[in-house]
Design a protein around this motif. Structure first.
Motif, mmCIF file in Angstrom:
data_model
loop_
_atom_site.group_PDB
_atom_site.id
_atom_site.type_symbol
_atom_site.label_atom_id
_atom_site.label_comp_id
_atom_site.label_asym_id
_atom_site.label_seq_id
_atom_site.Cartn_x
_atom_site.Cartn_y
_atom_site.Cartn_z
ATOM 1 N N VAL A 61 46.630 100.127 53.846
ATOM 2 C CA VAL A 61 47.744 100.899 54.969
ATOM 3 C C VAL A 61 48.594 101.553 53.685
ATOM 4 C CG1 VAL A 61 49.863 100.204 55.814
ATOM 5 C CG2 VAL A 61 47.848 98.853 56.188
ATOM 6 N N ARG A 62 49.037 102.729 54.119
ATOM 7 C CA ARG A 62 49.607 103.733 53.323
ATOM 8 C C ARG A 62 50.962 104.208 53.795
ATOM 9 N NH1 ARG A 62 47.587 108.599 49.363
ATOM 10 N NH2 ARG A 62 49.584 109.024 48.700
ATOM 11 N N SER A 63 52.285 104.015 53.316
ATOM 12 C CA SER A 63 53.467 104.634 53.722
ATOM 13 C C SER A 63 53.975 105.689 52.513
ATOM 14 C CB SER A 63 54.358 103.461 53.691
ATOM 15 O OG SER A 63 54.830 102.835 52.494
ATOM 16 N N LYS A 64 55.236 106.243 52.702
ATOM 17 C CA LYS A 64 55.525 106.889 51.783
ATOM 18 C C LYS A 64 55.802 106.410 50.374
ATOM 19 C CE LYS A 64 58.075 110.038 55.043
ATOM 20 N NZ LYS A 64 59.245 110.720 55.581
ATOM 21 N N LYS A 65 56.225 105.008 50.414
ATOM 22 C CA LYS A 65 56.488 104.357 49.114
ATOM 23 C C LYS A 65 55.439 103.751 48.687
ATOM 24 C CE LYS A 65 60.302 101.310 47.408
ATOM 25 N NZ LYS A 65 61.300 100.520 47.879
ATOM 26 N N HIS A 66 54.463 102.954 49.531
ATOM 27 C CA HIS A 66 53.495 102.245 48.871
ATOM 28 C C HIS A 66 52.207 102.240 49.695
ATOM 29 C CE1 HIS A 66 57.082 99.603 47.101
ATOM 30 N NE2 HIS A 66 56.411 99.859 46.246
ATOM 31 N N GLU A 67 51.263 101.693 49.055
ATOM 32 C CA GLU A 67 49.915 101.678 49.554
ATOM 33 C C GLU A 67 49.477 100.213 49.329
ATOM 34 O OE1 GLU A 67 46.005 104.317 49.715
ATOM 35 O OE2 GLU A 67 46.774 103.876 47.509
ATOM 36 N N ILE A 68 49.143 99.520 50.600
ATOM 37 C CA ILE A 68 48.642 98.143 50.446
ATOM 38 C C ILE A 68 47.313 98.034 50.925
ATOM 39 C CG2 ILE A 68 49.294 95.784 51.432
ATOM 40 C CD1 ILE A 68 51.868 97.109 52.574
ATOM 41 N N MET A 69 46.572 97.586 49.872
ATOM 42 C CA MET A 69 45.228 97.477 49.969
ATOM 43 C C MET A 69 44.813 95.715 50.472
ATOM 44 S SD MET A 69 44.070 99.892 47.048
ATOM 45 C CE MET A 69 45.394 99.639 46.102
ATOM 46 N N ILE A 70 44.142 95.611 51.450
ATOM 47 C CA ILE A 70 44.151 94.313 51.981
ATOM 48 C C ILE A 70 42.163 94.120 51.804
ATOM 49 C CG2 ILE A 70 44.431 92.696 53.878
ATOM 50 C CD1 ILE A 70 46.413 94.880 54.476
ATOM 51 N N ALA A 71 41.940 93.009 51.059
ATOM 52 C CA ALA A 71 40.588 92.449 51.216
ATOM 53 C C ALA A 71 40.575 90.971 51.987
ATOM 54 C CB ALA A 71 40.129 92.449 49.906
ATOM 55 N N ASP A 98 33.853 81.537 50.391
ATOM 56 C CA ASP A 98 34.053 80.890 51.420
ATOM 57 C C ASP A 98 34.962 81.497 52.654
ATOM 58 O OD1 ASP A 98 32.627 78.816 50.217
ATOM 59 O OD2 ASP A 98 34.378 78.206 49.056
ATOM 60 N N HIS A 99 35.321 82.754 52.537
ATOM 61 C CA HIS A 99 36.337 83.566 53.474
ATOM 62 C C HIS A 99 37.658 82.596 53.921
ATOM 63 C CE1 HIS A 99 33.014 85.994 53.683
ATOM 64 N NE2 HIS A 99 32.056 84.889 54.368
ATOM 65 N N ASN A 100 38.178 82.118 52.639
ATOM 66 C CA ASN A 100 39.297 81.470 52.878
ATOM 67 C C ASN A 100 40.716 81.984 52.390
ATOM 68 O OD1 ASN A 100 38.037 79.018 53.962
ATOM 69 N ND2 ASN A 100 38.001 78.279 51.774
ATOM 70 N N TYR A 101 40.372 83.021 51.661
ATOM 71 C CA TYR A 101 41.876 83.899 50.919
ATOM 72 C C TYR A 101 41.628 85.438 51.153
ATOM 73 C CZ TYR A 101 41.830 79.543 48.553
ATOM 74 O OH TYR A 101 41.778 77.977 48.181
ATOM 75 N N THR A 102 42.892 85.680 51.338
ATOM 76 C CA THR A 102 42.986 87.393 51.418
ATOM 77 C C THR A 102 43.593 87.969 50.037
ATOM 78 O OG1 THR A 102 43.407 87.041 53.870
ATOM 79 C CG2 THR A 102 44.087 89.279 52.634
ATOM 80 N N LEU A 103 43.077 88.939 49.628
ATOM 81 C CA LEU A 103 43.824 89.811 48.469
ATOM 82 C C LEU A 103 44.512 90.682 49.102
ATOM 83 C CD1 LEU A 103 43.860 89.981 45.073
ATOM 84 C CD2 LEU A 103 41.730 91.672 45.910
ATOM 85 N N LEU A 104 45.787 91.059 48.374
ATOM 86 C CA LEU A 104 46.746 91.909 48.795
ATOM 87 C C LEU A 104 46.934 92.763 47.361
ATOM 88 C CD1 LEU A 104 49.346 90.306 50.592
ATOM 89 C CD2 LEU A 104 47.615 91.396 51.491
ATOM 90 N N VAL A 105 46.901 94.105 47.066
ATOM 91 C CA VAL A 105 47.107 94.965 46.036
ATOM 92 C C VAL A 105 48.160 95.951 46.714
ATOM 93 C CG1 VAL A 105 46.417 96.480 44.254
ATOM 94 C CG2 VAL A 105 44.806 94.462 44.835
ATOM 95 N N VAL A 106 49.444 95.961 46.035
ATOM 96 C CA VAL A 106 50.490 96.689 46.514
ATOM 97 C C VAL A 106 50.496 97.899 45.324
ATOM 98 C CG1 VAL A 106 52.844 97.189 47.110
ATOM 99 C CG2 VAL A 106 51.690 94.960 47.631
ATOM 100 N N GLN A 107 50.455 99.123 45.588
ATOM 101 C CA GLN A 107 50.674 100.023 44.467
ATOM 102 C C GLN A 107 51.333 101.185 45.038
ATOM 103 O OE1 GLN A 107 46.865 101.417 43.255
ATOM 104 N NE2 GLN A 107 46.495 102.891 44.936
ATOM 105 N N GLN A 108 51.960 102.058 43.977
ATOM 106 C CA GLN A 108 52.466 103.401 44.381
ATOM 107 C C GLN A 108 51.528 104.452 44.309
ATOM 108 O OE1 GLN A 108 55.098 103.634 40.894
ATOM 109 N NE2 GLN A 108 56.846 102.731 42.123
ATOM 110 N N PRO A 109 51.468 104.980 45.501
ATOM 111 C CA PRO A 109 50.269 105.835 45.504
ATOM 112 C C PRO A 109 50.104 107.294 44.968
ATOM 113 C CG PRO A 109 51.674 106.175 47.521
ATOM 114 C CD PRO A 109 52.262 104.939 46.665
ATOM 115 N N ASP A 110 51.331 107.572 44.207
ATOM 116 C CA ASP A 110 51.266 108.909 43.607
ATOM 117 C C ASP A 110 51.445 108.588 41.869
ATOM 118 O OD1 ASP A 110 51.173 110.298 45.860
ATOM 119 O OD2 ASP A 110 53.113 110.523 46.267
ATOM 120 N N ALA A 111 51.221 107.325 41.512
ATOM 121 C CA ALA A 111 51.273 107.046 40.078
ATOM 122 C C ALA A 111 50.183 107.612 39.458
ATOM 123 C CB ALA A 111 51.269 105.343 40.006
ATOM 124 N N GLU A 112 50.573 108.366 38.264
ATOM 125 C CA GLU A 112 49.873 108.907 37.315
ATOM 126 C C GLU A 112 49.391 108.177 36.146
ATOM 127 O OE1 GLU A 112 51.091 112.863 36.393
ATOM 128 O OE2 GLU A 112 51.622 113.312 38.459
#
Length: 106
Positions: free
Chosen positions: A76-86, A92-106
């Motif tokens: 999911v991408r917005s102007k401010k952040h991108e959220i990647m969800i696994a 065992d399929h019990n957990y979800t991983l979230l990574v929040v990043q700034q999409p335009d970071a160099e």
């Protein structure tokens, strides 16, 4: 290597990428159990993303003719952040991983 050590290594590796604002590992109840985000922000992300992932998973299964398909990854991408969800990233399929990043970071 133990599961805890493997999780810590994964979090360190992901956090080292440019633009990563934070990481959260969320249990099946939508509660963050490991995070690099501010605790209050982690709870907000976990609750909202858990609901989104459930709805996206339902949609993917409904679109599959035999119902055997499953959601693997969601971005999911917005102007401010991108959220990647696994969702169900553990064996065992019990957990979800979230990574929040700034999409335009160099």
């Amino acid at each position: 290597m133990t599961d805890v050590a493997l999780v810590e290594e994964t979090v360190k590796r992901l956090a080292s990428h440019k633009g990563v604002v934070g990481i959260a590992i969320v249990n099946g109840d939508g509660v963050p159990i490991r995070t690099t985000l501010d605790p209050e922000l982690a709870v907000t992300y976990a609750a909202l993303v858990s609901q989104l992932a459930l709805k996206a998973r339902h949609m993917v299964r409904e679109l599959a003719e035999d119902g055997s398909d499953d959601l693997q990854f969601l971005r999911v991408r917005s102007k401010k952040h991108e959220i990647m969800i696994a969702p169900a990233f553990d064996r065992d399929h019990n957990y979800t991983l979230l990574v929040v990043q700034q999409p335009d970071a160099e």
